[in-house]
Design a protein around this motif. Structure first.
Motif, short mmCIF file in Angstrom:
data_model
loop_
_atom_site.label_atom_id
_atom_site.label_comp_id
_atom_site.label_asym_id
_atom_site.label_seq_id
_atom_site.Cartn_x
_atom_site.Cartn_y
_atom_site.Cartn_z
N MET A 192 32.90 34.84 42.87
CA MET A 192 33.14 33.39 42.85
C MET A 192 34.62 33.11 43.12
SD MET A 192 31.54 30.43 41.67
CE MET A 192 32.27 28.84 41.93
N ALA A 193 35.50 33.83 42.43
CA ALA A 193 36.94 33.61 42.58
C ALA A 193 37.38 33.90 44.02
CB ALA A 193 37.70 34.49 41.60
N MET A 194 36.88 35.00 44.57
CA MET A 194 37.30 35.38 45.93
C MET A 194 36.80 34.37 46.95
SD MET A 194 36.95 39.54 45.98
CE MET A 194 35.31 39.66 45.31
N MET A 195 35.56 33.92 46.79
CA MET A 195 35.02 32.98 47.78
C MET A 195 35.66 31.59 47.63
SD MET A 195 31.08 34.36 48.19
CE MET A 195 30.50 33.08 49.28
N LEU A 196 36.06 31.22 46.42
CA LEU A 196 36.81 29.96 46.26
C LEU A 196 38.13 30.07 47.01
CD1 LEU A 196 36.26 29.11 42.46
CD2 LEU A 196 35.49 27.72 44.40
N ARG A 197 38.80 31.19 46.84
CA ARG A 197 40.06 31.43 47.56
C ARG A 197 39.84 31.31 49.08
NH1 ARG A 197 44.50 31.34 44.49
NH2 ARG A 197 45.27 33.28 43.61
N GLN A 198 38.76 31.95 49.54
CA GLN A 198 38.49 31.92 50.98
C GLN A 198 38.31 30.49 51.50
OE1 GLN A 198 35.08 34.54 51.06
NE2 GLN A 198 36.22 36.17 52.06
N GLN A 199 37.79 29.62 50.62
CA GLN A 199 37.56 28.22 51.01
C GLN A 199 38.80 27.36 50.76
OE1 GLN A 199 34.74 27.00 52.48
NE2 GLN A 199 34.17 29.17 52.53
N GLY A 200 39.88 27.99 50.35
CA GLY A 200 41.12 27.25 50.09
C GLY A 200 41.08 26.48 48.77
N ILE A 201 40.12 26.80 47.91
CA ILE A 201 40.07 26.14 46.59
C ILE A 201 40.81 27.06 45.61
CG2 ILE A 201 38.58 25.23 44.74
CD1 ILE A 201 36.39 24.90 46.91
N ASN A 202 41.97 26.62 45.18
CA ASN A 202 42.79 27.49 44.33
C ASN A 202 42.91 26.97 42.91
OD1 ASN A 202 43.57 29.49 46.31
ND2 ASN A 202 44.56 27.76 47.34
N ASP A 203 42.18 25.88 42.65
CA ASP A 203 42.28 25.24 41.36
C ASP A 203 41.17 25.77 40.44
OD1 ASP A 203 43.16 23.53 39.52
OD2 ASP A 203 42.36 21.70 40.44
N PHE A 204 41.34 27.00 39.99
CA PHE A 204 40.33 27.58 39.10
C PHE A 204 40.98 28.58 38.16
CE2 PHE A 204 40.54 30.39 42.79
CZ PHE A 204 40.52 31.65 42.23
N LEU A 205 40.24 28.90 37.10
CA LEU A 205 40.70 29.90 36.13
C LEU A 205 39.53 30.83 35.81
CD1 LEU A 205 42.68 27.89 33.44
CD2 LEU A 205 43.60 29.65 34.97
N TYR A 207 37.47 49.66 42.91
CA TYR A 207 37.24 48.73 44.04
C TYR A 207 37.47 47.29 43.58
CZ TYR A 207 34.11 46.04 47.23
OH TYR A 207 33.57 45.12 48.09
N LEU A 208 36.93 46.96 42.41
CA LEU A 208 37.07 45.58 41.90
C LEU A 208 38.52 45.27 41.53
CD1 LEU A 208 33.81 45.33 39.76
CD2 LEU A 208 34.24 44.39 42.03
N LYS A 209 39.21 46.26 41.01
CA LYS A 209 40.64 46.04 40.67
C LYS A 209 41.46 45.82 41.95
CE LYS A 209 42.70 48.27 37.26
NZ LYS A 209 42.88 48.01 35.85
N ASP A 210 41.15 46.61 42.98
CA ASP A 210 41.87 46.44 44.26
C ASP A 210 41.63 45.04 44.82
OD1 ASP A 210 42.73 49.00 44.09
OD2 ASP A 210 41.39 49.83 45.62
N LEU A 211 40.35 44.58 44.74
CA LEU A 211 40.04 43.25 45.28
C LEU A 211 40.77 42.16 44.49
CD1 LEU A 211 36.22 43.40 46.11
CD2 LEU A 211 38.17 43.65 47.64
N THR A 212 40.89 42.38 43.18
CA THR A 212 41.58 41.40 42.33
C THR A 212 43.02 41.21 42.84
OG1 THR A 212 40.23 42.13 40.50
CG2 THR A 212 42.17 40.87 39.92
N GLU A 213 43.65 42.32 43.19
CA GLU A 213 45.03 42.24 43.72
C GLU A 213 45.03 41.62 45.11
OE1 GLU A 213 47.89 42.96 42.23
OE2 GLU A 213 46.84 43.59 40.40
N GLN A 214 44.13 42.14 45.95
CA GLN A 214 44.07 41.72 47.36
C GLN A 214 43.87 40.21 47.50
OE1 GLN A 214 41.54 44.78 49.09
NE2 GLN A 214 41.02 43.28 50.67
N PHE A 215 43.08 39.63 46.61
CA PHE A 215 42.80 38.20 46.70
C PHE A 215 43.72 37.37 45.80
CE2 PHE A 215 39.13 39.80 48.83
CZ PHE A 215 38.64 38.78 49.61
N GLY A 216 44.78 38.02 45.31
CA GLY A 216 45.78 37.31 44.51
C GLY A 216 45.19 36.68 43.26
N LEU A 217 44.30 37.42 42.58
CA LEU A 217 43.63 36.81 41.44
C LEU A 217 44.33 36.98 40.09
CD1 LEU A 217 39.92 37.60 42.37
CD2 LEU A 217 41.19 35.50 42.77
N PRO A 218 45.27 37.95 39.96
CA PRO A 218 45.83 38.15 38.62
C PRO A 218 46.38 36.87 37.98
CG PRO A 218 46.42 40.00 39.96
CD PRO A 218 45.74 39.00 40.87
N ASP A 219 46.97 35.98 38.78
CA ASP A 219 47.52 34.78 38.13
C ASP A 219 46.44 33.74 37.80
OD1 ASP A 219 47.23 34.38 40.86
OD2 ASP A 219 48.68 32.73 40.90
#
Ligand code: NAP
Length: 485
Positions: A21-34, A86-98
Motif C-alpha cells: 500500500m505504501a509503495m503504490m501510494l508513493r507511485q501515485q504521488g500520494i505522500n500523505d500517509f503514515l 527484500y522487504l527491508k530493501d524495498l522500504t529504503e528504495q521507496f523512501g518509506l522509513p520516514d
C-alpha cells in the motif's frame, strides 16, 4: 495524548500488504500517509515467523511484487530471512522509513462522524486524524496455542512457531511438535537435525506435494535480471500456479490428478505401508491447505523421529499424555498450531458509524465486500481481509489488486469532493451470500476442519474463484455499490 497530527491515510501494519500500500501510494504521488507497526521492524509475518526452516512455499519470483522484481533470489523458494531482506530493501528504495513508526501499536480507531475522519490512538500516546484507514493485519498474525488440557502446566520449554525465541537449540533434547501443517513441516526437518528424539503429534493427515527446491545458478540470476525474461518467467509461474486451482473443483479430472500426484509422492517417499496409511488424509485434496515439501516424509522415517497419531489426552509437567495413557516425556514442546484468525481483528478496538465495533461484525462470520470494505465503517479498507486467501497461488496477486482498488476509491472521493464512502449493506449481503454458496459447492465445502472455517462451518478465509476472476472484479470499483457521506 502527547500529540495530535493529521494525515490522509494511516496504514496499520508494515508487512507485505501494508508495504505494498505504501509503495503504490508513493507511485501515485500520494505522500500523505503514515505506517504504524507494532513490531521493531518491517516484514509482518516474515518478521514474526522466525522458526528454523521458515520459508515461503510459493516460488520467490511470484512471491515478489510485480513492480519490484528481485533477480537476486538465491533459490526457488526463499527463506523468511531473505524475504525479510527484500522487504527491508524495498522500504529504503521507496523512501518509506520516514513514513514508518515502528514499535507503535494502534490501540483504537474511531470514525468521527462530525468531521468524517478516523481518529487513531497509538500506544505511544499519539492521536492521528486520517481520512482513510488501511488495516493490513493479515489473519496469520496472532499465535494460537492448542486448546489442550494442562498446556500451561508443562514444566519444560514451551514454544510456538510464531513466537520463536532467538536462541532456541534442541541439541540432545527430547522435543515434541504438536501440529503438522504448513509451519510444522518446515520446522520439523531442521529441529530433527538437532534433537536427541523428536515426536510429531499428528491429529489429522495432510496432503503433501513435492517441492523441487534448488538454488539459482549465477547465470540464471543474470538471465532473470533481464526485464522481459523476468516478466515472462513471472507470468509463466502465475499460469502454472493458477492451473493448480483446477484441481480444487470436486470430482474433476484435475482434482483426481492432484490426488494421484500426492499419493504417488507418498508412495515414493514412504516405504512402510502402515506409516503410509497414517499419512493418508481422509478428505479431498485442497480442503485443508496442501503442503509442499520434499523433506517432511524422509524426516519422519529417521530412527530418532516418531509420528504419534494416538491422540493427545492432556499435557502434564513432564510431557504429553496420550489417549491410551502412555506418557511421552519431553524437554521441549513446540506448538505449530497456527493462528487465531479472528483475534487479529479483535486486537484493535475499531468503531464505526454509531459506535459499532468491527470485531463484533467479524468475530463469528468474518466477511467483507471483495475482502476490503464493511458497511458502517467508512473509508476503512482491509488488506487481505475475509475471503481473499487462496490455497494455490501467491497472495501478492490479490494484495496488488486490492491496493489499486483502494487508491481508486480515494481518487473518487477527491473527484466527487466528498469525504467518505461506505459500502451499501444490501450489496455486501448479496456478495457474501454468493461467496458462501460458491464455497459450499467447492472442495472447501467438503468435510474437513481447518483454519479456513469457523466452528459453525462459515468460511471467511478462502476466495472461491480463480485469481483472474478476483482481479477482474476489483479492477475498477463499482461506485454505485457505495454510499457517499
Ligand atoms: P495450521 O495450518 O492451522 O495448522 C495447525 C496444526 O496444528 C494442524 O496440524 C492442526 O491439526 C494442529 N492442531 C491445532 N490444534 C491442535 C490440538 N488441540 N491438538 C492437536 N493438534 C492440533 O497452522 P500453520 O501450519 O501455522 O499454518 C497456517 C497457515 O499459515 C497455512 O495454512 C498457510 O496459509 C500459512 N503458512 C504459509 C507458509 C508458506 O510457506 N507460505 C508457511 C507456514 C504457514 P488439525 O489439522 O487436525 O486441525
Amino acid at each position: 495524548v502527547k500529540s495530535i497530527e493529521t494525515t490522509r491515510v494511516v496504514i496499520v501494519g508494515a508487512g507485505m500488504s501494508g508495504l505494498c500500500m505504501a509503495m503504490m501510494l508513493r507511485q501515485q504521488g500520494i505522500n500523505d500517509f503514515l505506517m504504524l507497526e507494532k513490531s521493531g521492524d518491517v516484514g509482518g509475518t516474515w518478521y514474526e515467523n522466525r522458526y528454523p526452516g521458515s520459508q515461503c512455499d510459493v516460488q520467490s519470483h511470484l512471491y515478489a511484487f510485480s513492480f519490484a522484481p528481485n533477480p537476486n533470489w538465491s533459490r526457488r523458494y526463499a527463506g523468511s530471512g531473505e524475504i525479510q531482506g527484500y522487504l527491508k530493501d524495498l522500504t529504503e528504495q521507496f523512501g518509506l522509513p520516514d513514513k514508518l513508526r515502528l514499535n507503535t501499536r494502534v490501540t483504537s480507531a474511531r470514525f468521527d462522524e462530525t468531521n468524517k475522519h478516523w481518529v487513531v490512538l497509538t500506544s505511544e500516546g499519539q492521536e492521528i486524524h486520517a481520512q482513510a484507514l488501511a488495516l493490513s493485519q493479515a489473519p496469520l498474525h496472532t499465535a494460537k496455542w492448542p486448546d489442550i488440557d494442562g498446556i500451561e502446566t508443562f514444566a519444560g520449554r514451551r514454544m510456538h512457531t510464531a513466537l520463536w525465541p532467538a536462541d532456541a537449540s534442541f541439541a540432545g533434547k527430547r522435543a515434541g511438535v504438536i501440529g503438522n501443517g504448513a509451519s510444522a513441516v518446515q520446522l520439523i526437518p531442521p529441529v530433527a537435525e538437532q534433537a536427541g528424539h523428536l515426536t510429531v503429534f499428528q491429529r489429522s493427515a495432510n496432503w503433501v506435494l513435492p517441492r523441487g527446491d534448488r538454488a539459482f545458478s549465477a547465470w540464471e540470476r543474470k538471465l532473470l535480471a533481464v526485464s522481459p525474461i523476468a516478466k515472462a518467467y513471472r507470468w509463466w509461474l502465475a499460469g502454472l500456479y493458477e492451473s493448480n486451482r483446477l484441481g480444487f473443483v470436486p470430482d474433476s479430472f484435475a482434482g483426481r490428478l492432484g490426488r494421484k500426484r500426492a499419493l504417488s509422492h507418498l508412495a515414493k517417499r514412504v516405504a512402510d505401508p502402515e506409516l503410509r496409511t497414517r499419512l493418508t488424509p481422509d478428505y479431498p485434496v485442497g480442503c485443508k491447505r496442501i503442503l509442499v515439501t520434499d523433506e517432511y516424509y524422509p524426516t519422519l522415517q529417521k530412527d530418532h523421529v516418531t509420528l504419534e497419531t494416538r491422540g493427545i489426552k492432556r499435557i502434564e509437567p513432564t510431557g504429553v499424555r496420550l489417549t491410551d495413557d502412555t506418557l511421552v516425556e519431553l524437554d521441549d514442546l513446540i506448538c505449530a498450531t497456527g493462528f487465531d484468525i479472528t483475534g487479529s481483528v479483535a486486537s484493535v478496538e475499531i468503531s464505526g458509524l454509531g459506535g459499532q465495533l468491527l470485531a463484533d461484525s467479524q468475530r463469528d462470520k468474518p466477511q467483507a465486500m471483495h475482502g476490503m470494505t464493511v458497511p458502517g465503517f467508512p473509508n476503512l479498507f482491509l488488506l487481505l481481509g475475509p475471503n481473499t486467501a487462496t490455497g494455490h497461488t501467491s497472495t501478492l496477486l490479490y494484495i496488488e489488486a486490492q491496493v489499486s482498488y483502494i487508491i481508486q476509491c480515494l481518487a473518487e472521493l477527491d473527484r466527487r469532493g466528498q469525504k467518505a464512502m461506505t459500502v451499501s449493506p444490501d450489496v455486501f449481503r448479496a456478495h457474501n451470500a454468493d461467496l458462501q454458496a460458491r464455497l459450499k459447492q467447492s472442495v472447501w465445502g467438503a468435510s474437513c476442519t481447518s483454519w479456513y472455517k469457523t466452528d459453525d462451518g462459515h468460511n471467511g478465509t478462502i476466495y472461491p474463484g480463480f485469481t483472474p476472476q478476483y482481479r477482474a472484479a476489483v479492477k475498477r470499483p463499482d461506485f454505485t455499490q457505495f454510499d457517499f457521506l
